[in-house]
Every structure is written in C-alpha cells, then in structure tokens.
Design an enzyme around this catalytic site. Structure first.
Site, mmCIF file in Angstrom:
data_model
loop_
_atom_site.group_PDB
_atom_site.id
_atom_site.type_symbol
_atom_site.label_atom_id
_atom_site.label_comp_id
_atom_site.label_asym_id
_atom_site.label_seq_id
_atom_site.Cartn_x
_atom_site.Cartn_y
_atom_site.Cartn_z
ATOM 1 N N GLU A 127 0.853 -1.193 0.000
ATOM 2 C CA GLU A 127 0.000 0.000 0.000
ATOM 3 C C GLU A 127 0.889 1.243 0.000
ATOM 4 O O GLU A 127 1.850 1.285 0.751
ATOM 5 C CB GLU A 127 -0.904 0.023 1.238
ATOM 6 C CG GLU A 127 -1.898 1.184 1.176
ATOM 7 C CD GLU A 127 -2.871 1.216 2.358
ATOM 8 O OE1 GLU A 127 -2.752 0.372 3.261
ATOM 9 O OE2 GLU A 127 -3.722 2.106 2.363
ATOM 10 N N GLY A 267 3.747 2.481 10.658
ATOM 11 C CA GLY A 267 3.487 1.698 11.873
ATOM 12 C C GLY A 267 3.279 0.217 11.610
ATOM 13 O O GLY A 267 3.925 -0.637 12.199
ATOM 14 N N ASN A 271 -2.307 -6.213 5.672
ATOM 15 C CA ASN A 271 -2.413 -7.241 4.624
ATOM 16 C C ASN A 271 -3.311 -8.391 5.085
ATOM 17 O O ASN A 271 -3.210 -8.846 6.222
ATOM 18 C CB ASN A 271 -1.039 -7.811 4.309
ATOM 19 C CG ASN A 271 0.006 -6.740 4.189
ATOM 20 O OD1 ASN A 271 -0.089 -5.875 3.348
ATOM 21 N ND2 ASN A 271 0.984 -6.768 5.083
ATOM 22 N N HIS A 303 -5.948 -1.550 15.514
ATOM 23 C CA HIS A 303 -6.204 -0.832 14.261
ATOM 24 C C HIS A 303 -6.071 -1.767 13.050
ATOM 25 O O HIS A 303 -6.972 -1.830 12.211
ATOM 26 C CB HIS A 303 -5.229 0.344 14.144
ATOM 27 C CG HIS A 303 -5.402 1.154 12.905
ATOM 28 N ND1 HIS A 303 -6.149 2.319 12.863
ATOM 29 C CD2 HIS A 303 -4.940 0.964 11.648
ATOM 30 C CE1 HIS A 303 -6.123 2.799 11.635
ATOM 31 N NE2 HIS A 303 -5.405 2.005 10.864
ATOM 32 N N GLU A 304 -4.967 -2.487 12.977
ATOM 33 C CA GLU A 304 -4.759 -3.347 11.807
ATOM 34 C C GLU A 304 -5.782 -4.479 11.788
ATOM 35 O O GLU A 304 -6.291 -4.858 10.734
ATOM 36 C CB GLU A 304 -3.338 -3.916 11.772
ATOM 37 C CG GLU A 304 -2.223 -2.882 11.841
ATOM 38 C CD GLU A 304 -2.365 -1.715 10.893
ATOM 39 O OE1 GLU A 304 -2.931 -1.880 9.802
ATOM 40 O OE2 GLU A 304 -1.919 -0.603 11.252
ATOM 41 N N HIS A 307 -9.115 -3.327 10.469
ATOM 42 C CA HIS A 307 -9.124 -3.158 9.011
ATOM 43 C C HIS A 307 -9.655 -4.405 8.299
ATOM 44 O O HIS A 307 -10.063 -4.316 7.144
ATOM 45 C CB HIS A 307 -7.707 -2.896 8.490
ATOM 46 C CG HIS A 307 -7.342 -1.444 8.376
ATOM 47 N ND1 HIS A 307 -8.183 -0.498 7.834
ATOM 48 C CD2 HIS A 307 -6.199 -0.770 8.706
ATOM 49 C CE1 HIS A 307 -7.574 0.691 7.838
ATOM 50 N NE2 HIS A 307 -6.382 0.551 8.368
#
Ligand code: B3K
Ligand code: ZN
Length: 872
Positions: A127, A267, A271, A303-304, A307
């Site tokens: 990204e 950070g 994926n 956070h990840e 997603h």
C-alpha cells in the site's frame, strides 16, 4: 529511479478525484510463483484477465523498478510496449490468461516499498502502489482478484515462508531450497498482498470466534524476542473479542499472522491474514518498553485487525477514498482504547493531535479535505487529516446518530458493500439510510478542507430568565478552496451555575449548528450560567469565546466532565500564552493569575482525581502546539513563555510536587491502569522538580532512575534531568547507552532525548550522532527518533536564527530523497510552514526548499510538497 522525472513529467502525473473511471480490464485470479533471491528474485505472475465494457483499448499495466523477462498471452509470446512505467499490450482477447515474468532486486530496495530486505528477512509493503514493484499489474484498489502465492527460497536461511490466506501445500527441492504455497479465498486488491520470508521465533495461540470457529494466531518475531511478544498477542485477542462485542464483526479466515520487522516506513500494514508490523508496535517487556509503548501496541494491533472489515472486506474504490477505511478504522481503534482504558484520557490525547499538528496541516500548503481532490504521490496523503480528522468526522456522525443508529448504519454498510470497493459517499449513504437522518449537509466535511472557526457570544436575559448563545461559523480559505460553505457541526454544551453546580440534562445538549449564524436559547435559567463549550471536543473546530478567568477556574474545579476540566485549564493557559507572547514582544514582565497556583495546587492534593488527568492538566502545551495559537509564529517569545510558565509552577508548587511524587511512587512494576496513571503523574512531578532543581530534587531524580524496574520510570527520570539541564543527565545517558546500545528500538528513546535537548549545542550533538553505531540512515525508526524529533519537537533549536537547523534538515532530505523518498517526505513537514515565521527565518527556510526544488532527481514525494509550499 524510473518513477521519477523532471518537473514537467511529474506535473503530468497529478491525479484528480473526479477523473475516476472504472477499469477497462479486471483480473479475477492471480497465481504468483516467486523465487526469492537477494538480488535476483524472479516473479512469475499468471493472471486471468477480462475486458470490462465495450471497447477495444489496450491492456495497460503499472510497473516500477522491474526487469521484464517475458510476456505471454494465452501461453503465446506477446508483443508489448513499455512507456512511462507502464506495460501496454495491444489487441488482447476479451478474456485471457496473461503470464508475466519479471526480475527484481530486493536487497537494493532502500525505499522499503514493494519487496525488500529488512535485516535478514524478506518482506513486502504494497500500500498504496507498491505491488507494481513486484510485477506489472492493474495496481488500483478497485481490481479485486483471488491470489495464490508459491514462494521458493533457501531453506536454511528462510525456513519460514508466509503469504496471505491459508497454507495449502509445501515441499523441499533437491538444491536445498523449499517452497510453500498459500491461497487466499477472499478476492482482494493487490495493495493487501504480502510476503514474508525469514527465520523467526513464533508465538502461537488461538481465538474462538463467537460462532465457535477456532482461529490460529501466529506472531513472528526476530529470534530471541519471544519474551517481548506476549503483550501483542494479548492485544490481538482483545481486539478480536472487542470487534465482535461492539461491532458484531467476526474474523473470517482460519489463521491470523503478525510479523514484526525492523525496517518499516510506517506503523504497520493490514495485509489480509498477514499483518506486517514495525517491531516498535509489537515488542515490549517492562524493562525495555514504556507504558506508552504498551498502549500503542494494543492500539495499533487493534487498528490493523479492525481493518479486516473496514478496509479489507470492504475496500476503497480509489485512493481518494482513503479516509473511508482510515478515518473509520482510527475511530474504531480509538473506541477500542477508550472501552478498554480511560475514555477521558484517550480523548484528551487525541484532541491534542488534532489541535496541534492536524490544525497546522489544515492551514499549511498541504491542506486538503479528508477526501482529497488532487494527488500527485499517494503516499503523501496518509496524513493526520485523512486519518485523525477523518476519525473526527466519523465521531461526529456517531454523536449525531447515537450509538444505536450508528451501529445500525455500520451493519447496513457491511451487508450492502461486503466484497466491494466503495466510496466515502457510499458510507454516508448507508448511515443516512439506516438512521433516517438527512446527512446532505454533513457530507461537506468530506469535500471542504481547513479548520472551521466557531465564534460564540453569550447573553443573559435576567428578566425573561433566558440564556442565549449566538454561534457563527466560518472556515478560512485554504489552498485551492477560496470559498467555504457552512458545515453541519455538532456542538455539545452544558450549563453550570455560579457555584459550579450542573444545571441538569436539559441544559446539557448537542446543538446542531448548520448555518453561518444561529441563536440557541435556554429558558428558565435563574442566574447567569457558566457554559462548558465543545464538550469532548464534539467537532474538529477552533473555538472563539471570551471566558473570564473565574469561569474557567470554576470549570476546572467543578465541571462534571473530566474532559472539560482539562479543556478549561487549556483555555486558561492559552489565554495567558497569548497575552504573555504579546508582553514578551513589548518587553514587559510576564504574568500569571495568582489563583492559577491555588487552583492547580488543589488538583494535586485531590486524591479522587484520575492521576493521568492531573498529569495532563500540568503538562504545559508543547511549543509547537502553542504555535497553533498564532498566525505568525514568534519562536523566541513562545519559548520564553513556556519556560516562564513552567518555572513559575515549579517554584510555586515545589513542596506539593515533592509530596505528590512521594505519594504516587509505585512499587514493583504492574501494567495496571492505576499504576500507569501514577507513573504518568510521577513523571510530571519529576519534571517540575528538575526545573526547580535544588540538590534534594536532583537526589530524588537520580534515585528514581537508579531504583526503577521499568522503562517508563527510567525515562521519566532522564526526561526530567534533561529538561532541568541537570548535571546528572550526562551520567544517566552514558549508563543507558552502555546498557542498550545494541537494541535499536530502545536506543530510539536515547536519540529522542538527545534531539530534544534544550542545550545550545543540541544540533552539533545530533549531527555527531549520525555516525553513532546504533544509528542507521537506512532505518526509518532511527531517522524519525533523531532527525524527526529534532526538527519537529525541538522548535527552539531547530529554528535557530542562523538557519543551521534548516541547512541540516535540507542536507538530510537531499540524501533521503534518493534512498527513501517516503520517509524524506514525512521529515520535511517543519519546513513547509515557512510562511508563518519572521522574515529572516522565512528566507532561510525557503532557501532550503529551493535547494531541494533544484535537485535534478527530486522524488515525486518531495516534489509535490516542495512545489506546493513554494507556490504559496
Ligand atoms: N494502511 C497502512 C498504511 C499504508 C501507508 C502507505 N504509505 C497502515 C494503516 O493505516 O493501518
Ligand atoms: Zn489504517
């Protein structure tokens, strides 16, 4: 570097949101066969391509830094053209198999985009547009394909081979290499592709989802780091449980992997099924990590993970829609942190980011709406505006709709768009359809840049017992947007009487400000009330309202909202910062109201208050956030005023800091909320003791350092000693360096201490540290810790009037322009604001920008920022 070029080619690359067109072709399936080698990695990509719509256009694929070996259409050699980093294949069938062989050089990839080496391991970052550095592809988020990935590598050096989805097959070859095949059942855009190969320790666990499925959790860290990985694993399990409880969202694959790497531009990266993390946001134990590190790990792991739904299952149609996934996911991670910890403290810390650096971005040359309209280099738009202001916009929706309707909107959004690549408008539409609330006006937050100003005046009508608020809104013009429209601003207010008593819920409301000027009337108000405005920072706006000191003191002491108690203290300090900057400029004596000391003393004595709240109130705004109070920044005056306020508080309340230090000192380390808050307050007490700095103070600080059993306390003592410029600081630094010199992550704290030194020779120290054995120009964490901190968090020294700070940064940027343009483009921020400084500094800053502009091979990343700044 082939993606770069002269100014004219770069300008041609400017992209516009409204120029969006659906893709001419889609790729439904891609099978990757990757033979890893340090300098000669071979990538064979077999894609199933289908023409979309009625046209005869050529297939055009993106590619950068690739050696093209062959192109076959339906297994036959194809003719092609390479033009401006794009591969054109003419006269393709409507549906076909495309086979492309490319070669790449991961070891030479210092930009850390695409496939690169992080230490001994291979990893990827795709990204926003990094996949085109792996193979020629339709590198855009609205092309969703199923991926299989076969990875082959030397087995001894790379025993672990990872990619997205499920591990479906593996085997050994005769030459000492081995292979693993991965298959991801969920179609995804290529920016979510990941590959990792290396030799890691792995921490394994499982999570049982609400529907009873068992998910394997695997956390990969460098060999020897298992003793620092448990907190990240705990955080992952908490995230998975929280998303089920609060949002009803369950994980979808059978395995979730996280890999920690040392070389990473930001950070972490979400994926699909294989998050790649900057090791900073994974590794922690009490000895090496601070409470803030622990907090950040939980936040970023969350956070990840979040997603997976807001970003991966539902992704962005194009990159202009980035806030669709980022603003929403930041909102979700903030709520996660707030549900698990202190809501007030989380809110205060997030608001400080908006009012400081986000407001600065909003008024500077890179000002853009949360959904940008024009982009040259997408990596430049992973900004505080898209992320943090984007989250504030979601938070306002949450305030307007309330939790129940907001969750109804989320459920509709997910069911309507699962598996799709959509827009911010689609999100707002789902919120509107589910809630029945008209959000037409609200949508302007997505298109309008800049920080709105709310100007409020009040009036009390004793005869009719009415209290009136007149609210005017305007947004100053920003780059490319001269005329601004009125926005829908939720304004949360509450009334108190003159004794500080809360007037009740009917006087505690969210007012819907929708026009340029509006009057709100509260009836049956017996006496002139004191109003608490913008409670919980209900909108990302600047507030103009004239408070009497006594009203602010009353709110600090009595407000039932802890946030308002902090915010009233901020407003009071800001009032005196403004006044004292003016007095400094007029050579007048600096002043503070005497009641400030007695009211602040009470806060320190009050045993019922959250210690972190007290700590936050006593933290005087940083010089860079003070700068946001002014159009024209007077560095010297701001520095003098900050020192004056801190010195005055340190002197007046000295004995109380001593007492508070003693009573809040914690015992053996525990990662529990109450101790974290105490350590926070202790760090503030130590700082004031150091500023006071007598022998007894120094003794306390040194013994705090010596007896500390955790990194938070160690750094609190060092930070204090540095701030007070105490002689013990040098010894502490030497001891710290001797102990940690081989641990880059821990040494970042040491670099930050050096970079924020108030001492006059700070810059020469920073320069000499560029050759320190623990420093590396290749590692983004080190660069940010030393150079980023010096230029962004040591305003007084960075902005030295001789321009030495600017020249230093300019030289570093010229170097990084070649090796890592993305990091360079982050570090340049403090130079972009030159317009707001005095003419001498302006000239010197501009000179550095012009030097950069003259670089023959200026990266697109820097070109966009430098040219926007110079065009102002
Ligand atoms: N989505 C990534 C950021 C990618 C940045 C590309 N320059 C991490 C995150 O926001 O979760
Ligand atoms: Zn994100």
């Amino acid at each position: 570097m082939s993606a770069r070029g002269d100014a004219m080619t770069i300008i041609a690359k400017e992209k516009h949101r409204l120029a969006y067109q659906t893709p001419d072709f889609v790729i439904t399936q891609i099978d990757l066969d990757i033979l890893l080698d340090e300098n000669h990695t071979k990538v064979i990509a077999v894609s199933q391509v289908r023409r979309e719509g009625n046209h005869k256009n050529s297939l055009v694929l993106d590619g950068e830094e690739l050696i093209l070996l062959s192109v076959r259409v339906d297994k036959k050699e194809a003719t092609y053209r390479l033009e401006n980093n794009q591969l054109h294949i003419d006269n393709v069938p409507d549906s076909f198999e495309l086979t492309i062989e490319t070669e790449i050089n991961p070891a030479a990839n210092s930009a850390l985009e695409g496939l690169y080496k992080s230490g001994a391991a291979f990893c990827t970052q795709c990204e926003a547009e990094g996949f085109r550095r792996i193979t020629y592809y339709l590198d855009r988020p609205d092309v969703l394909a199923r991926f299989t990935t076969k990875i082959t590598a030397n087995k001894a050096a790379y025993p672990i081979l990872l990619s997205n989805g499920n591990r479906v097959a593996s085997g050994d070859n005769l030459d000492g290499s081995h292979w693993v095949m991965w298959s991801d059942p969920y179609p995804k855009p290529c920016y979510l592709f990941a590959l990792v190969a290396g030799d890691f320790d792995v921490l394994k666990d499982t999570f049982t989802t609400k529907s009873g499925r068992t998910v394997s959790l695997e956390l990969f860290v460098d060999k020897g780091n298992l003793n620092r990985s448990q907190h990240a694993m705990n955080s992952l399990k908490k995230s998975m449980a929280w998303d089920e409880q609060r949002f009803g969202l369950e994980y979808d694959l059978d395995i979730y992997m996280v890999v920690a790497v040392d070389f990473f531009n930001m950070g972490a990266m979400e994926n699909k099924g294989l998050n790649v993390f900057n090791s900073k946001f994974v590794l922690a134990n009490p000895e090496s990590a601070t409470d803030t590190d622990y907090f950040d790990i939980e936040r970023v792991i969350g956070h990840e993970y979040f997603h997976n739904w807001t970003g991966n299952r539902i992704t962005c149609r194009d990159w202009f829609q980035l806030s669709l996934k980022e603003g929403l996911t930041v909102f979700r991670d903030q709520e996660f942190s707030s549900d698990l910890g202190s809501r007030t403290i989380n809110r205060i810390r997030n608001v400080k980011i908006i009012r400081g650096p986000q407001f600065a971005e909003d008024s500077g040359p890179m000002s853009h709406p949360i959904r940008p309209d024009v982009v040259m280099e997408m990596n430049n738009f992973y900004t505080l505006t898209v992320y943090e202001k984007g989250s504030e916009v979601i938070r306002m929706l949450h305030t307007i709709l309330g939790e129940t309707l907001f969750q109804k909107g989320m459920a509709l959004y997910v069911s309507r768009h699962d598996g799709q690549a959509v827009t911010c408008d689609d999100f707002v539409q789902a919120m509107q359809d589910a809630s029945g609330i008209d959000l037409t006006l609200f949508r302007r937050w997505y298109s309008q840049s800049g920080t709105p100003v709310l100007n409020i005046t009040d009036e009390f009508d004793a005869v009719n017992q009415q209290y009136k608020l007149t609210v005017k809104q305007h947004t100053p013009p920003t780059k490319g947007q001269a005329d601004k429209q009125a926005l829908h601003i939720p304004l949360s207010v509450a009334l108190y009487n003159k004794y500080g008593e809360y007037l009740g819920e009917q006087y505690d409301q969210v007012l819907n400000v929708t026009q340029e000027q509006q009057v709100f009337v509260f009836s049956d108000v017996a006496d002139k009330p004191v109003v608490a405005l913008l409670q919980d920072f209900s909108a990302p706006v600047r507030l103009e309202f004239t408070y009497e000191d006594q009203d602010l003191f009353l709110l600090i002491q009595h407000s039932k909202s802890a946030f308002i108690r902090w915010d009233a203290a901020q407003t009071l300090l800001n009032k005196y910062i403004r006044l004292n900057v003016e007095r400094f400029q007029q050579n007048k004596e600096l002043i503070l109201p005497p009641s400030l000391f007695s009211v602040f003393a009470e806060l320190l004595r009050d045993q019922t208050l959250d210690k972190s709240l007290v700590a936050e109130i006593f933290r005087i705004p940083s010089e860079s956030s003070m700068a946001e109070l002014f159009d024209d920044i007077d560095i010297d005056a701001i520095h003098a005023v900050k020192c004056f306020i801190e010195n005055a508080i340190a002197t007046q309340l000295h004995e109380l800091f001593m007492e508070s230090y003693q009573s809040n000192k914690t015992g053996a380390y525990q990662l529990i909320q109450s101790d974290i808050a105490k350590r926070d307050l202790v760090s503030v007490c130590l700082m004031y003791l150091a500023i006071h700095g007598n022998e007894r103070d120094q003794h306390i600080i040194l013994s705090h350092y010596q007896s500390a059993d955790n990194m938070t306390d160690v750094l609190a003592a060092m930070q204090a000693a540095k701030q007070g410029e105490l002689s013990i600081f040098a010894e502490m630094m030497l001891a710290f360096e001797a102990k940690w010199k081989t641990d880059g992550l821990v040494m970042d704290n040491w670099f930050r201490l050096q970079a924020t030194s108030p001492s006059a020779n700070c810059l020469s120290t920073v320069k000499s540290l560029l050759t320190h054995p623990s420093f590396s120009m290749q590692n983004p964490n080190r660069l940010r810790a030393l150079i980023g901190t010096f230029s962004a968090a040591n305003s007084y020294r960075f902005h030295a009037i001789d321009g030495s700070g600017y020249v230093f940064l300019g030289e570093i940027l010229a170097q990084l322009n070649k090796s890592n343009p993305q990091v360079a483009s982050r570090l340049i921020t403090p130079l972009l604001q030159f317009k707001r400084f005095d003419t001498v500094r302006q000239g010197l800053m501009k000179q550095e920008l012009q030097k950069l502009a003259g670089q023959p091979d200026l990266s697109r990343d820097l070109f966009e920022k430098v040219s926007r700044a110079l065009a102002e």
